[in-house]
Write an enzyme that holds these catalytic residues in place. Structure first.
Site, short mmCIF file in Angstrom:
data_model
loop_
_atom_site.label_atom_id
_atom_site.label_comp_id
_atom_site.label_asym_id
_atom_site.label_seq_id
_atom_site.Cartn_x
_atom_site.Cartn_y
_atom_site.Cartn_z
N TRP A 74 0.90 -1.16 0.00
CA TRP A 74 0.00 0.00 0.00
C TRP A 74 0.93 1.20 0.00
O TRP A 74 1.67 1.43 0.96
CB TRP A 74 -0.89 -0.01 1.24
CG TRP A 74 -1.95 1.05 1.20
CD1 TRP A 74 -3.15 0.99 0.58
CD2 TRP A 74 -1.88 2.35 1.81
NE1 TRP A 74 -3.84 2.17 0.75
CE2 TRP A 74 -3.09 3.02 1.51
CE3 TRP A 74 -0.93 3.01 2.57
CZ2 TRP A 74 -3.36 4.31 1.95
CZ3 TRP A 74 -1.20 4.30 3.02
CH2 TRP A 74 -2.42 4.93 2.70
N ASN A 91 7.02 -2.92 5.96
CA ASN A 91 5.67 -2.41 6.19
C ASN A 91 5.79 -1.31 7.23
O ASN A 91 6.21 -1.58 8.36
CB ASN A 91 4.76 -3.54 6.69
CG ASN A 91 3.44 -3.03 7.24
OD1 ASN A 91 2.99 -1.95 6.86
ND2 ASN A 91 2.82 -3.79 8.12
N GLU A 147 -22.34 5.48 8.88
CA GLU A 147 -21.74 4.21 8.47
C GLU A 147 -22.23 3.79 7.08
O GLU A 147 -21.45 3.32 6.25
CB GLU A 147 -22.05 3.14 9.53
CG GLU A 147 -21.59 1.74 9.22
CD GLU A 147 -20.08 1.58 9.01
OE1 GLU A 147 -19.34 2.53 9.25
OE2 GLU A 147 -19.67 0.49 8.57
N LYS A 167 -19.81 3.19 3.86
CA LYS A 167 -19.80 1.93 3.09
C LYS A 167 -19.96 2.23 1.61
O LYS A 167 -19.26 1.68 0.78
CB LYS A 167 -20.94 0.99 3.53
CG LYS A 167 -20.82 0.29 4.84
CD LYS A 167 -19.74 -0.76 4.93
CE LYS A 167 -18.42 -0.20 5.31
NZ LYS A 167 -18.04 -0.09 6.66
N GLU A 169 -16.76 3.84 0.05
CA GLU A 169 -15.63 2.91 -0.08
C GLU A 169 -15.81 1.94 -1.24
O GLU A 169 -14.87 1.62 -1.94
CB GLU A 169 -15.53 2.00 1.15
CG GLU A 169 -15.24 2.63 2.43
CD GLU A 169 -14.95 1.57 3.48
OE1 GLU A 169 -13.78 1.29 3.73
OE2 GLU A 169 -15.92 1.01 4.05
N HIS A 215 -29.97 22.80 7.87
CA HIS A 215 -28.94 23.82 8.07
C HIS A 215 -27.91 23.82 6.94
O HIS A 215 -26.79 24.29 7.14
CB HIS A 215 -28.26 23.60 9.43
CG HIS A 215 -29.22 23.69 10.57
ND1 HIS A 215 -29.66 24.89 11.08
CD2 HIS A 215 -29.89 22.73 11.25
CE1 HIS A 215 -30.54 24.66 12.05
NE2 HIS A 215 -30.70 23.34 12.16
N LYS A 217 -6.98 -2.63 4.47
CA LYS A 217 -7.80 -3.05 5.61
C LYS A 217 -7.24 -2.52 6.93
O LYS A 217 -7.97 -2.08 7.79
CB LYS A 217 -7.83 -4.58 5.63
CG LYS A 217 -8.66 -5.17 6.74
CD LYS A 217 -10.10 -5.14 6.37
CE LYS A 217 -11.00 -5.62 7.49
NZ LYS A 217 -12.33 -5.02 7.37
O1 M6R Z 1 -9.07 -1.91 12.29
P1 M6R Z 1 -9.79 -0.68 12.73
O2 M6R Z 1 -11.17 -0.95 13.19
O3 M6R Z 1 -9.01 0.10 13.76
O4 M6R Z 1 -9.87 0.19 11.43
C1 M6R Z 1 -10.44 1.47 11.44
C2 M6R Z 1 -10.75 1.94 10.03
O5 M6R Z 1 -9.59 1.99 9.26
C3 M6R Z 1 -11.77 1.05 9.34
O6 M6R Z 1 -12.96 0.96 10.07
C4 M6R Z 1 -12.09 1.60 7.93
O7 M6R Z 1 -12.77 2.81 8.03
C5 M6R Z 1 -12.91 0.59 7.15
N1 M6R Z 1 -12.41 0.50 5.81
C6 M6R Z 1 -14.35 0.93 7.08
O8 M6R Z 1 -15.08 0.01 6.33
#
Ligand code: M6R
Length: 611
Positions: free
Chosen positions: A73, A99, A484, A488, A491, A507, A606
């Site tokens: 990444w 990494n 949320e 979703k 993303e 507003h 991820k």
């Molecule tokens: O592993 P984590 O829960 O700490 O990760 C946090 C965010 O990076 C994670 O929730 C991200 O926003 C996801 N891609 C959402 O679907």
């Protein structure tokens, strides 16, 4: 971010590495590369996903018993062949994957340029590698010592794996801030960013800690600190099966994980919640119950979807425990100078347990005397290990980049904690407590019902897939669900979407509403329902397209909506675990309808282990 794999032992290394990298692609997929000990170092690397590298090197002699592999990444330098890992040192004798981020790489690079080094990539990794080689040459020391000396000069985060052409059976590894697991087999060792690359070979693993260095051969694992003192490796038994990280007949991990939710929520409640007896057993929480109850405030720290879980929990804790709760983005919290007093309670929420911002934020708070409770999915992860106590979410491995089952499991855990504390504190009546235990107990079944009644969502996806923007609105417990839902969609489908508290619409955002704007209302029956219905009317009056998540049998909301997605009736405290499910599916099906890679959306990873 970035996935790393390594192997040393009697088997063929390449297939192990490639399979491992495919499992770790959720950590990044900008480029892929392998380095193999094959009568000298052989490095193959390419921009793109693992499969693209595989295709590109068909026919090459890939025979080796030792090797390392990387899925990237990008941080320093665009995704390209030249920036792909492994990198090779100036002499060509060392190969390294990394990494993390070396923050002072510019300064080190300048020092090396002054000594005549040239660079073939834009990465911080190549700088660190040549810095290590320079120390080895200059100090006339072995590679292990050179790594130790170099890492003492480095600021930032890293896991590195190094191969040395002159020591063909050895891998040197070191960690600070990014995860590293070593699998211990009979006469062989496996390395990975998580345990998935080694699952079918061994269940014995060692989680390497920060500032530790490992020298690994087929027969030996030597662990040391940066002061060159030996550390006895703590070998743990993995409680994870291969099936848990495979697609199991689903087209995508995301869909599998959405459909797993009745089971994962059940697994999360199992052994903890006894609705008949009226008990919640959570030993980590019990241990700190007194401090939580008497805390001046609770601060929830998280990022992304986990932050949304924190927002839902804020409403629940304030309602059931009457304790002041603040919800913080870890990335903001860590760089502010937040007022933390001894005895403040921090709840860190994270699926991966490796999110760099969350990890540093809680370490800062811990150093100021706060009690850290972790709500974490990945067992043995950094956040789990640095927390004083907490509760695992037991959702199993979440591979799809978009978080789904982790979110509902986080809500289940947080609701149990709030109920437990509220009950001990006496801020909830016995009747309400018993009612909510029953409601929570029924969530897995109700999620299963929701999934069974979701056939129409695929059609909705076809209908709305070409929209350029979406607005998601909700009030109270459903406001974070709106956030949320919007996250979703962004993303997975790359459609711009915003979540808002429904009342805030007036507003500003209402100016966006016209006949082209789909507005998704999270409008289940709760305390705020009438108000949300009024907001729906306001959108309808301006010709917006209303898509609603409604409670089964809610005719009024249905009549105001162009399209509906149905969930069963439930108490408002547990409703977010239901109302989010159709939104996960909507995002999924729109992504699929647009023929996008929903499990690996562009630019994302991820596990965000860089800040
Ligand atoms: O592993 P984590 O829960 O700490 O990760 C946090 C965010 O990076 C994670 O929730 C991200 O926003 C996801 N891609 C959402 O679907």
């Amino acid at each position: 971010m970035c996935g790393i794999v390594g192997y040393t032992g009697p088997r063929e290394a390449y297939p192990i590495i490639i399979k491992g990298l495919k499992r770790l692609e959720y950590r990044g997929y900008d480029s892929t590369g392998v380095a193999l000990q094959n009568g000298g170092l052989k490095v193959y690397k390419k921009k793109g996903k693992v499969a693209e590298l595989e295709d590109a090197i068909v026919g090459k002699d890939l025979h080796a018993h030792v090797g390392i592999g990387h899925t990237r990444w990008a941080t320093h330098g665009e995704p390209s062949d030249r920036n792909a890992h492994p990198h090779q040192s100036a002499s060509g004798k060392l190969a390294m994957i990394h990494n993390g981020i070396i923050e002072n790489y510019n300064q080190l690079k300048q020092e090396l340029i002054n000594k005549g080094y040239t660079f073939h990539s834009d990465t911080d990794t190549e700088v660190l590698l040549n810095f290590i080689e320079e120390i080895r040459n200059n100090n006339q020391c072995d590679l292990e010592e050179a790594v130790r000396v170099a890492l003492k000069r480095v600021t930032g985060a890293y896991v590195i794996l190094l191969l040395d052409e002159d020591k063909p059976d050895t891998i040197i590894a070191a960690r600070k801030g990014s995860p590293l697991v070593i699998g211990v087999g009979k006469g062989e060792h496996f390395l990975g960013s998580d345990a998935s690359p080694m699952l079918e070979y061994t269940k014995e693993v060692v989680y390497v800690n920060d500032y530790e260095l490992a020298i690994i051969t087929p027969d030996q694992l030597i662990l040391k600190n940066l002061g060159n003192e030996k550390i006895t490796p703590y070998v743990q038994k993995l409680d994870l099966e291969l099936a848990a990280i495979e697609k199991g007949g689903y087209d995508h991990f995301m869909l599998k994980e959405i459909f797993e939710q009745p089971q994962t929520i059940y697994d999360c409640l199992r052994g903890r919640l006894d609705a008949e007896a009226g008990t919640i057993t959570m030993s980590g929480i019990q241990q700190y119950a007194e401090q939580i109850m008497n805390a001046n405030r609770i601060v929830m720290i998280a990022c992304g979807t986990s932050w949304h879980a924190g927002l839902v929990a804020e409403y629940i804790f304030e309602e059931l425990c009457r304790i002041n709760v603040e919800v913080e983005y870890a990335s903001e919290f860590r760089y502010r100078n937040p007022v933390i007093s001894k005895g403040d309670v921090i709840i860190a929420i994270s699926q991966s347990g490796e999110t760099a911002d969350t990890l540093v934020a809680i370490e800062n708070a811990k150093s100021k005397g706060a009690i850290i409770l972790g709500v974490v999915n990945v067992v043995g992860s950094s956040i789990a290990r640095t927390s004083h106590a907490g509760a695992y979410t037991h959702a199993g491995p979440e591979i799809g980049v978009a978080s789904t089952k982790a979110f509902t499991a986080q809500l289940a855990v947080l609701t149990m904690i709030a109920l437990k504390i509220g009950y001990i504190k006496g801020s909830i009546s016995q009747d309400r407590y018993m009612h909510l235990l029953k409601e929570l107990n029924e969530v897995p079944e109700k999620v299963a019902w929701t999934l069974k009644h979701s056939d129409n969502i695929k059609k909705l996806a076809e209908k709305y897939k070409d929209a350029h923007d979406f607005l998601y609105l909700g009030r109270g417990y459903n406001f974070p669900v709106a956030l949320e839902g919007a996250l979703k969609l962004k993303e997975i489908s790359y459609i711009h979407a915003e979540g808002y508290p429904a009342a805030e619409m007036k507003h500003g955002p209402i100016a966006l509403v016209d006949e082209n704007l789909p507005v998704v209302f999270v409008a289940t029956k709760d305390t705020y329902h009438e108000k949300v219905v009024s907001n729906m009317q306001e959108i309808k009056a301006r010709k917006g397209k209303v898509i609603s998540v409604i409670t089964e049998g809610d005719e009024l909301s249905a009549s105001l909506s162009n399209d509906v997605m149905i969930v069963p009736e439930a108490d408002e405290i547990v409703a977010p675990m239901l109302s989010v499910v159709p939104l996960q599916l909507l995002a999924y099906y729109i992504g699929v309808a647009k023929q996008l890679d929903v499990d690996k959306p562009r630019n994302l990873a991820k596990s965000v282990t860089v800040e």
